[in-house]
Design a protein around this motif. Structure first.
Motif, PDB file in Angstrom:
ATOM      1  N   GLY A  53      -9.418   3.616  -2.051  1.00  0.00           N
ATOM      2  CA  GLY A  53      -8.513   2.664  -1.419  1.00  0.00           C
ATOM      3  C   GLY A  53      -9.167   1.298  -1.352  1.00  0.00           C
ATOM      4  N   THR A  54      -9.396   0.720  -2.514  1.00  0.00           N
ATOM      5  CA  THR A  54     -10.138  -0.539  -2.627  1.00  0.00           C
ATOM      6  C   THR A  54      -9.348  -1.531  -3.477  1.00  0.00           C
ATOM      7  N   ARG A 107     -15.146   4.744   5.110  1.00  0.00           N
ATOM      8  CA  ARG A 107     -14.829   3.345   4.836  1.00  0.00           C
ATOM      9  C   ARG A 107     -16.095   2.561   4.522  1.00  0.00           C
ATOM     10  N   GLU A 116      -5.496   3.690   2.780  1.00  0.00           N
ATOM     11  CA  GLU A 116      -5.965   5.030   3.155  1.00  0.00           C
ATOM     12  C   GLU A 116      -4.892   5.775   3.950  1.00  0.00           C
ATOM     13  N   THR A 151       0.823  -1.215   0.000  1.00  0.00           N
ATOM     14  CA  THR A 151       0.000   0.000   0.000  1.00  0.00           C
ATOM     15  C   THR A 151       0.854   1.260   0.000  1.00  0.00           C
ATOM     16  N   SER A 188     -12.402   4.045   1.278  1.00  0.00           N
ATOM     17  CA  SER A 188     -11.559   2.860   1.421  1.00  0.00           C
ATOM     18  C   SER A 188     -12.372   1.667   1.902  1.00  0.00           C
ATOM     19  N   GLY A 204      -7.556  -1.945   3.176  1.00  0.00           N
ATOM     20  CA  GLY A 204      -8.116  -0.624   2.919  1.00  0.00           C
ATOM     21  C   GLY A 204      -7.637   0.417   3.919  1.00  0.00           C
TER      22      GLY A 204
END
Length: 405
Positions: free
Chosen positions: A229-230, A203, A184, A151, A174, A180
């Motif tokens: 953010g997936t 989220r 993020e 990430t 996210s 996630g």
């Protein structure tokens, strides 16, 4: 004549040790080398990992003729169903009962953390394909290796690609699970490091089908960039619904923080065109990558994602280390993996750091317009190669307790 007299208990212990050591050494040298691919076979990450990751691991084993020094190589596979308890139970049985040497792929961070902890107490190797950068941070382990991407690199590379005047106020949507959260966090940190700010974040449950309420909140945030953010099916769904909401408009950019080639295929060029994504692998990165990818396509009927290509590369590097070191003992194998540069179809000049991160070049790509595409898998173009040292978290900033300060 001098006679050495030992206590009876010591004699018995010595006899037992000798009796056990002989057959055990023989058994160890003859037992199979087992690689367990623990993956998502039917869930939202299945097309990015799943059967393709299992096939990629088999392709690595094939290069050794499914044998090293007379020992057969076995590739096992199982579905973790994106549930840490199920994934941990499977791998616990693999390690404790079936004597599996290494767990590979994983591709779900929550499942990965559970497996890394199991492996830590059993001195087993884990080749992590999941995304959270915490695998080389606070959750690092001596025999855990983070191979493909994370990430931190995806967020840093993606933010740098679009950040600037008129793209400095970000809103994040996210997935509400470990991956996630990390994407993020790393995305917000990248924005702030460049002098921008996050005007909000929200989220969504992992596996969400309807993102409308989350997209409405983003739309009302006055952000200049709305970042996702997936991963997996969530990324496909949210990008399609963002297009339906006309979220992207003058002054507002929609930005996925990570994309795999299967997700681009599912989104389609009409909706995805123009978006940037930092990819850990693309089949056109080299002639060797393309040749391997075409062989993979013949088996799976799809071009490989970065995770699938990374699973092949990690398993191949592991098997080569077993062959070169002449042992399957985890610490010795990992030491050999660290001492050997990664030069294959996935990476050139890659190397393993002490925090477990395999550092390699990545590729800033842009989704093509429909008119640019020449075939069903001609989906993105490489804008430039990005040095791994420029996007992976610097070792000096790592929270990994294994690093010698």
């Amino acid at each position: 004549m001098f006679i050495l007299r030992l206590p009876l208990a010591l004699c018995l212990n010595f006899a037992i040790a000798v009796g056990v050591a002989g057959p055990a050494d023989s058994q160890i040298s003859e037992q199979p080398i087992k690689v367990g691919v623990i993956t998502d076979m039917n869930g939202p990450l299945a097309s990015a990992t799943g059967r393709g990751s299992v096939e990629a691991a088999r392709m690595a084993a094939e290069e050794f003729g499914f044998s090293i020094s007379g020992r057969p190589i076995e590739i096992l596979s199982a579905d973790h169903q994106n549930k840490p308890d199920i994934g941990a139970a499977i791998v616990r049985r693999w390690f404790d009962v079936e004597h599996v040497n290494v767990a590979a792929d994983i591709a779900n961070s929550a499942v990965g953390f559970a497996i890394v902890e199991l492996a830590r107490t059993r001195n087993k190797i884990v080749l992590v394909g999941a995304g959270s950068s915490d695998f080389t941070g606070k959750a690092c382990a001596p025999t855990s290796i983070h191979w493909t991407w994370d990430t931190y690199s995806s967020a840093t590379g993606s933010v740098k690609a679009v950040f600037g005047p008129g793209a400095d106020k970000w809103f994040f949507i996210s997935s509400d699970f470990a991956f996630g959260h990390a994407l993020e966090r790393d995305g917000i940190a990248a924005v702030e490091k460049l002098g921008g700010g996050a005007v909000g974040h929200i989220r969504a449950p992992f596996g969400t089908a309807d993102f409308s309420s989350f997209l409405l909140q983003a739309q009302q945030s006055n952000a200049s960039v709305i970042a996702f953010g997936t991963g997996g099916a969530d990324t496909v769904n949210i990008l399609k619904q963002a297009a339906e909401f006309h979220l992207a408009k003058p002054g507002v950019r929609v930005m996925p923080l990570q994309l795999m080639i299967d997700e681009v295929k599912a989104i389609g060029l009409e909706l995805g065109q123009g978006n940037f994504a930092l990819m850990a692998f693309h089949y056109e990165r080299s002639p060797e990558a393309k040749a391997w990818s075409l062989r993979f396509f013949d088996r799976v009927r799809a071009m490989p994602t970065a995770i699938q290509a990374g699973t092949y590369s990690a398993v191949r590097h592991y098997l080569q280390a077993v062959k070169d070191s002449g042992t399957d003992e985890s610490v010795a194998v990992v030491a050999k993996m660290r001492a050997t540069p990664v030069n294959d179809m996935f990476a050139t000049g890659g190397y393993l750091r002490e925090d477990g991160r395999m550092v390699h070049d990545m590729y800033l790509t842009q989704i093509k317009a429909p008119a640019e595409s020449t075939g069903p898998w001609d989906l993105v173009k490489i804008i430039r190669t990005v040095r791994g040292e420029d996007v992976f978290r610097p070792l000096a900033d790592s929270e990994c307790p294994l690093i010698k300060r």
